[in-house]
Design an enzyme around this catalytic site. Structure first.
Site, PDB file in Angstrom:
ATOM      1  N   PHE A  28       0.849  -1.197   0.000  1.00  0.00           N
ATOM      2  CA  PHE A  28       0.000   0.000   0.000  1.00  0.00           C
ATOM      3  C   PHE A  28       0.882   1.243   0.000  1.00  0.00           C
ATOM      4  O   PHE A  28       1.895   1.289   0.695  1.00  0.00           O
ATOM      5  CB  PHE A  28      -0.884   0.030   1.258  1.00  0.00           C
ATOM      6  CG  PHE A  28      -1.973  -0.993   1.255  1.00  0.00           C
ATOM      7  CD1 PHE A  28      -1.689  -2.345   1.424  1.00  0.00           C
ATOM      8  CD2 PHE A  28      -3.303  -0.620   1.067  1.00  0.00           C
ATOM      9  CE1 PHE A  28      -2.697  -3.297   1.413  1.00  0.00           C
ATOM     10  CE2 PHE A  28      -4.313  -1.569   1.076  1.00  0.00           C
ATOM     11  CZ  PHE A  28      -4.002  -2.910   1.239  1.00  0.00           C
ATOM     12  N   ASP A  47       5.018  -3.855   3.935  1.00  0.00           N
ATOM     13  CA  ASP A  47       5.034  -2.397   4.031  1.00  0.00           C
ATOM     14  C   ASP A  47       5.806  -1.843   2.840  1.00  0.00           C
ATOM     15  O   ASP A  47       6.707  -2.509   2.302  1.00  0.00           O
ATOM     16  CB  ASP A  47       5.743  -1.965   5.331  1.00  0.00           C
ATOM     17  CG  ASP A  47       4.768  -1.831   6.495  1.00  0.00           C
ATOM     18  OD1 ASP A  47       5.173  -1.299   7.545  1.00  0.00           O
ATOM     19  OD2 ASP A  47       3.612  -2.273   6.342  1.00  0.00           O
ATOM     20  N   ASP A  62       7.445   1.308   2.859  1.00  0.00           N
ATOM     21  CA  ASP A  62       8.615   2.131   3.229  1.00  0.00           C
ATOM     22  C   ASP A  62       9.758   1.203   3.596  1.00  0.00           C
ATOM     23  O   ASP A  62      10.282   1.223   4.716  1.00  0.00           O
ATOM     24  CB  ASP A  62       8.276   3.102   4.373  1.00  0.00           C
ATOM     25  CG  ASP A  62       7.608   2.412   5.541  1.00  0.00           C
ATOM     26  OD1 ASP A  62       7.927   2.750   6.689  1.00  0.00           O
ATOM     27  OD2 ASP A  62       6.783   1.491   5.339  1.00  0.00           O
ATOM     28  N   HIS A  72       9.837  -9.059  14.723  1.00  0.00           N
ATOM     29  CA  HIS A  72      10.013  -7.603  14.688  1.00  0.00           C
ATOM     30  C   HIS A  72      11.467  -7.263  15.023  1.00  0.00           C
ATOM     31  O   HIS A  72      12.009  -7.752  16.024  1.00  0.00           O
ATOM     32  CB  HIS A  72       9.063  -6.947  15.695  1.00  0.00           C
ATOM     33  CG  HIS A  72       8.910  -5.468  15.497  1.00  0.00           C
ATOM     34  ND1 HIS A  72       9.928  -4.585  15.754  1.00  0.00           N
ATOM     35  CD2 HIS A  72       7.856  -4.735  15.062  1.00  0.00           C
ATOM     36  CE1 HIS A  72       9.501  -3.353  15.478  1.00  0.00           C
ATOM     37  NE2 HIS A  72       8.265  -3.407  15.053  1.00  0.00           N
ATOM     38  N   THR A  96       5.594  -5.072  23.126  1.00  0.00           N
ATOM     39  CA  THR A  96       4.555  -4.026  23.190  1.00  0.00           C
ATOM     40  C   THR A  96       3.206  -4.601  22.745  1.00  0.00           C
ATOM     41  O   THR A  96       2.555  -4.059  21.843  1.00  0.00           O
ATOM     42  CB  THR A  96       4.946  -2.851  22.268  1.00  0.00           C
ATOM     43  OG1 THR A  96       5.246  -3.382  20.963  1.00  0.00           O
ATOM     44  CG2 THR A  96       6.148  -2.125  22.827  1.00  0.00           C
ATOM     45  N   GLU A 152      -1.019  -4.371  14.001  1.00  0.00           N
ATOM     46  CA  GLU A 152       0.108  -5.206  14.461  1.00  0.00           C
ATOM     47  C   GLU A 152      -0.249  -5.870  15.800  1.00  0.00           C
ATOM     48  O   GLU A 152       0.109  -7.037  16.034  1.00  0.00           O
ATOM     49  CB  GLU A 152       1.365  -4.370  14.622  1.00  0.00           C
ATOM     50  CG  GLU A 152       2.613  -5.197  14.946  1.00  0.00           C
ATOM     51  CD  GLU A 152       3.875  -4.384  14.785  1.00  0.00           C
ATOM     52  OE1 GLU A 152       4.285  -3.695  15.765  1.00  0.00           O
ATOM     53  OE2 GLU A 152       4.458  -4.407  13.675  1.00  0.00           O
TER      54      GLU A 152
HETATM   55  O1  48C Z   1       0.666   4.106   2.488  1.00  0.00           O
HETATM   56  C1  48C Z   1       0.680   4.587   3.616  1.00  0.00           C
HETATM   57  N1  48C Z   1       0.525   5.935   3.796  1.00  0.00           N
HETATM   58  C2  48C Z   1       0.536   6.522   5.021  1.00  0.00           C
HETATM   59  O2  48C Z   1       0.386   7.760   5.101  1.00  0.00           O
HETATM   60  C3  48C Z   1       0.740   5.701   6.157  1.00  0.00           C
HETATM   61  C4  48C Z   1       0.906   4.339   5.980  1.00  0.00           C
HETATM   62  N2  48C Z   1       0.853   3.799   4.727  1.00  0.00           N
HETATM   63  C5  48C Z   1       0.974   2.346   4.515  1.00  0.00           C
HETATM   64  O3  48C Z   1       0.818   1.644   5.751  1.00  0.00           O
HETATM   65  C6  48C Z   1       2.362   1.995   3.983  1.00  0.00           C
HETATM   66  O4  48C Z   1       2.295   0.799   3.188  1.00  0.00           O
HETATM   67  C7  48C Z   1       3.117   1.695   5.272  1.00  0.00           C
HETATM   68  O5  48C Z   1       4.233   0.825   4.996  1.00  0.00           O
HETATM   69  C8  48C Z   1       2.045   1.019   6.120  1.00  0.00           C
HETATM   70  C9  48C Z   1       2.197   1.237   7.623  1.00  0.00           C
HETATM   71  N3  48C Z   1       3.543   1.100   8.087  1.00  0.00           N
HETATM   72  C10 48C Z   1       4.234   2.258   8.447  1.00  0.00           C
HETATM   73  O6  48C Z   1       3.825   3.361   8.329  1.00  0.00           O
HETATM   74  C11 48C Z   1       5.610   2.034   9.056  1.00  0.00           C
HETATM   75  N4  48C Z   1       6.318   1.009   8.320  1.00  0.00           N
HETATM   76  C12 48C Z   1       5.422   1.642  10.512  1.00  0.00           C
END
Ligand code: 48C
Length: 305
Positions: free
Chosen positions: A72, A162, A164, A184, A196, A254
């Site tokens: 996403f 994810d 990022d 994790h 957590t 999570e």
């Molecule tokens: O695509 C988004 N946009 C956002 O503004 C916030 C989260 N996300 C999706 O959710 C991304 O795919 C992110 O990888 C995932 C939630 N994971 C994170 O934000 C960090 N890896 C904790």
């Protein structure tokens, strides 16, 4: 004659007894019982040195498998797509059939990325949301419906990742299994009471003190379609119950994933090699970094704090 026989019998008994006690002593002293390459329920913990890449590739090559992979990228997270996809094409299930499903609110922001042989990308539009927590949690229902409505009988495995993040090393068929969790990277060497987990009984994600096996990340999980469908459906239901009760688990989906894996143990666990902290962190205890979060400024990249 009888005396001779019972003497031989005695010798044999002594031999068996001594060798058994030797094994137990050896096992205990060589910390054989506290192996780190299996879980307490004897599921493999995959890390460098626990598998032979060529052998396992040749085994899976004989099957005609397809692996779906979901990611996403909403809001400013679209900036991570290029590195995610380009690095995946270098390291992720290379030589096997992979179908990426990329969910975004800005299809025009999806960069052109050259896909390898048998690798396909489908872009799906999803509505923007103004809380990153909702984006993150909302993935469970979208994944559940994708599997239910489109992937049934079309793919064999699915991984949900994810965006990022970036690949730096092999992520291959050694990770395939019925239900796969990933440790994790911040908690794999912590004692359980520091995990957590959600500790409020009012939440469906509640895990009481003294329970739990590992702390799993929601940034990477997967397995067979049936099992991952059940996982996402269960998490979606629990998230909805919490929302109706005006409670949001401490770490969102999570927390629910960790509750799920408490009751339904993963059939395979991936070491933090398969999702490390951002790459600049000390490598420390892992032999190789295969996939890692990338350094980012959360406040700058998220729609809300
Ligand atoms: O695509 C988004 N946009 C956002 O503004 C916030 C989260 N996300 C999706 O959710 C991304 O795919 C992110 O990888 C995932 C939630 N994971 C994170 O934000 C960090 N890896 C904790």
């Amino acid at each position: 004659m009888r005396l001779r026989q019972s003497f031989h019998f005695f010798l044999f008994g002594m031999f068996v007894g001594l060798s058994l006690s030797g094994l137990i002593f050896f096992g205990y002293t060589s910390s054989w019982f506290s192996r780190t390459d299996v879980t307490p329920w004897l599921a493999p913990v995959v890390c460098e040195g626990t598998f032979d890449s060529n052998l396992i590739d040749s085994i899976y090559k004989q099957q005609n498998i397809t692996i779906a992979t979901t990611v996403f990228a909403l809001g400013k997270y679209t900036r991570f797509i290029k590195d995610f996809l380009e690095s995946a094409e270098e390291h992720y299930f290379v030589g096997f059939r992979v179908h990426y499903y990329l969910f975004t609110d800005q299809p025009e922001a999806v960069p052109e990325v050259k896909m390898g042989k048998n690798h396909h990308l489908t872009v799906r539009i999803v509505p923007s949301m103004d809380r990153w927590q909702d984006i993150s949690m909302g993935r469970m229902e979208i994944l559940e419906k994708l599997m239910e409505n489109e992937l049934a009988n079309k793919v064999d495995y699915i991984f949900c990742l994810d965006v990022d993040t970036k690949f730096y090393g092999r992520w291959g068929v050694e990770t395939l299994g019925r239900l796969v969790g990933v440790l994790h990277p911040w908690f794999f060497d912590y004692p359980r009471d520091q995990f957590t987990y959600e500790r409020r009984q009012e939440s469906q994600a509640f895990i009481p003190a003294g329970e739990g096996d590992y702390y799993y990340t929601a940034a990477a999980f997967g397995g067979s379609l049936a099992d991952v469908h059940h996982l996402t459906k269960t998490c979606r239901k629990q998230l909805n119950i919490d929302a109706a009760n005006s409670i949001e688990a401490i770490w969102h989906e999570e927390s629910h994933l960790n509750k799920y894996f408490l009751n339904k143990k993963p059939s395979k666990v991936l070491s933090p090699e398969y999702l490390w902290r951002d790459i600049n962190m000390s490598v420390g205890q892992v032999k190789i970094i295969r996939f890692s979060h990338v350094a980012k400024n959360n406040a700058e990249v998220r729609p809300n704090v």
